[in-house]
Design a protein around this motif. Structure first.
Motif, mmCIF file in Angstrom:
data_model
loop_
_atom_site.group_PDB
_atom_site.id
_atom_site.type_symbol
_atom_site.label_atom_id
_atom_site.label_comp_id
_atom_site.label_asym_id
_atom_site.label_seq_id
_atom_site.Cartn_x
_atom_site.Cartn_y
_atom_site.Cartn_z
ATOM 1 N N ASP A 191 111.231 -14.379 15.492
ATOM 2 C CA ASP A 191 109.944 -13.847 15.942
ATOM 3 C C ASP A 191 109.569 -14.381 17.319
ATOM 4 O O ASP A 191 109.158 -13.623 18.212
ATOM 5 N N ILE A 192 109.684 -15.708 17.509
ATOM 6 C CA ILE A 192 109.287 -16.285 18.792
ATOM 7 C C ILE A 192 110.277 -15.910 19.894
ATOM 8 O O ILE A 192 109.898 -15.707 21.048
ATOM 9 N N LYS A 193 111.539 -15.776 19.524
ATOM 10 C CA LYS A 193 112.553 -15.344 20.498
ATOM 11 C C LYS A 193 112.258 -13.919 20.970
ATOM 12 O O LYS A 193 112.425 -13.593 22.157
ATOM 13 N N ARG A 194 111.814 -13.081 20.058
ATOM 14 C CA ARG A 194 111.454 -11.703 20.412
ATOM 15 C C ARG A 194 110.215 -11.679 21.309
ATOM 16 O O ARG A 194 110.161 -10.943 22.303
ATOM 17 N N ASP A 195 109.227 -12.506 20.982
ATOM 18 C CA ASP A 195 107.972 -12.492 21.720
ATOM 19 C C ASP A 195 108.078 -13.177 23.077
ATOM 20 O O ASP A 195 107.305 -12.853 23.993
ATOM 21 N N PHE A 196 109.004 -14.117 23.211
ATOM 22 C CA PHE A 196 109.195 -14.841 24.474
ATOM 23 C C PHE A 196 110.679 -14.816 24.847
ATOM 24 O O PHE A 196 111.366 -15.846 24.792
ATOM 25 N N PRO A 197 111.190 -13.648 25.240
ATOM 26 C CA PRO A 197 112.633 -13.515 25.480
ATOM 27 C C PRO A 197 113.153 -14.381 26.625
ATOM 28 O O PRO A 197 114.348 -14.665 26.689
ATOM 29 N N HIS A 198 112.266 -14.824 27.510
ATOM 30 C CA HIS A 198 112.697 -15.656 28.634
ATOM 31 C C HIS A 198 112.468 -17.144 28.383
ATOM 32 O O HIS A 198 112.712 -17.969 29.270
ATOM 33 N N GLY A 199 112.018 -17.487 27.199
ATOM 34 C CA GLY A 199 111.796 -18.889 26.887
ATOM 35 C C GLY A 199 113.087 -19.608 26.540
ATOM 36 O O GLY A 199 114.095 -18.996 26.187
ATOM 37 N N HIS A 200 113.024 -20.933 26.644
ATOM 38 C CA HIS A 200 114.170 -21.778 26.269
ATOM 39 C C HIS A 200 114.030 -22.066 24.771
ATOM 40 O O HIS A 200 113.400 -23.052 24.367
ATOM 41 N N ILE A 201 114.589 -21.176 23.975
ATOM 42 C CA ILE A 201 114.416 -21.219 22.522
ATOM 43 C C ILE A 201 115.794 -21.183 21.881
ATOM 44 O O ILE A 201 116.550 -20.224 22.071
ATOM 45 N N ARG A 202 116.123 -22.227 21.140
ATOM 46 C CA ARG A 202 117.470 -22.387 20.589
ATOM 47 C C ARG A 202 117.446 -22.417 19.065
ATOM 48 O O ARG A 202 116.466 -22.867 18.455
ATOM 49 N N LEU A 203 118.549 -22.005 18.471
ATOM 50 C CA LEU A 203 118.752 -22.108 17.032
ATOM 51 C C LEU A 203 119.902 -23.082 16.789
ATOM 52 O O LEU A 203 120.979 -22.955 17.397
ATOM 53 N N CYS A 204 119.690 -24.041 15.932
ATOM 54 C CA CYS A 204 120.686 -25.075 15.660
ATOM 55 C C CYS A 204 121.983 -24.458 15.131
ATOM 56 O O CYS A 204 121.961 -23.626 14.227
#
Length: 318
Positions: free
Chosen positions: A275-288
């Motif tokens: 959800d957060i990856k979709r809402d902030f596609p340019h953010g530094h958001i990682r999945l372990c």
């Protein structure tokens, strides 16, 4: 990393202070007092329970990864530490009840109060949050947008819909409606000798193959009674208050934020990452992709610290 115990700079210093009206533990690697010349401070905001000793290996590794240049501190939550005999848990009991010093909102103000009193305003901050510590960091950045935050690393972030998570559905009734029943066994455990508490904790954690032995002592401290009760009280408020994700604060600080979600985390499911990856596609958001548990400090503090240092190393070149 070579022998982590070989350098005297790997030895932490512990302070017990009153902050926000409650006993607070500050674990410090590096400088024990900051002056205006200090350019950067790493500050760890723990999960719940907010016992800083759990983060010893994580902090020690971070300190060494940056060649001991930057102090690395961790700030306990108010009332989650077992203070020395010379200190009470609360500074003034009459004020504590009015201010709700152990509640979630006060824990946020507690961190800002610490920064105002103990960190020069011109010192840049690397904030590292774990679990509810991530929510606290976002709230700090919202309440004080002038904080000099270089990076905020949010590890296994519980920043939304906590009561709807698999673990939240189990813990909400316990924390919100049956908390006082749980106080009795905690009180009885607090009466045991320290040596027996250590044996019990070791048995409980015995199923973790690569258990970090440094977590046993802080886990024992939780069995003092008051610490566990305060942690459960704070947890009850988390279930009620951590609901909608603060998209405004995230958007305003997106370039400073790093999110790291667990792949099998019952406190923040993969759906929340998506959800957060979709809402902030340019953010530094990682999945372990390394199999780390939500409570990574139990067995992967060193590995997570190395990973964090790789993410932010370029931002600290001055």
């Amino acid at each position: 990393m070579e022998d982590m115990g070989a350098d005297s700079r790997d030895v932490p210093h512990t302070d017990f202070i009153y902050c926000g009206g409650a006993a607070t533990e500050v674990l410090k690697f590096g400088s024990v007092k900051l002056h205006p010349g200090h350019k950067i401070l790493f500050l760890i905001i723990p999960g719940n329970p907010g016992v800083v000793g759990f983060y010893t290996t994580f902090m020690q590794t971070l300190h060494s990864m940056f060649n001991y240049r930057h102090p690395v501190w961790a700030l306990s939550h108010a009332g989650h530490c077992a203070p020395p005999d010379s200190m009470d848990m609360i500074e003034e009991s009459s004020l504590a009840a009015d201010a709700d010093v152990f509640g979630l909102d006060s824990q946020i103000k507690h961190k800002l109060s610490f920064l105002r009193k103990h960190v020069p305003r011109e010192t840049s901050l690397v904030l590292i949050g774990h679990s509810i510590g991530c929510y606290i960091i976002l709230e700090m950045m919202k309440l004080d947008p002038e904080l000099k935050v270089v990076k905020a690393v949010l590890l296994f972030p519980t920043i939304e819909r906590m009561a709807q998570t698999p673990q939240g559905k189990v813990m909400t009734p316990v924390l919100c409606y049956m908390r006082y029943i749980a106080y009795l066994p905690v009180f009885l455990l607090s009466l045991l000798p320290e040596s027996l508490k250590s044996i019990l904790i070791t048995l409980v954690l015995g199923g973790i193959r690569s258990l970090d032995v440094t977590v046993v002592k802080p886990a024992v401290s939780l069995l003092s009674g008051d610490c566990a009760a305060n942690a459960m009280y704070m947890g009850s408020q988390e279930m009620r208050k951590v609901w909608g994700r603060d998209n405004v604060t995230i958007q305003e600080n997106l370039g400073k934020l790093i999110f790291y979600y667990g792949a099998s985390d019952h406190w923040c499911p993969v759906q929340y990452y998506q959800d957060i990856k979709r809402d902030f596609p340019h953010g530094h958001i990682r999945l372990c992709d390394k199999g780390f548990r939500h409570a990574f400090v139990l067995d992967a503090g060193r590995d997570v610290a190395r990973m964090v240092s790789e993410w932010i190393h370029g931002d600290l070149k001055t």
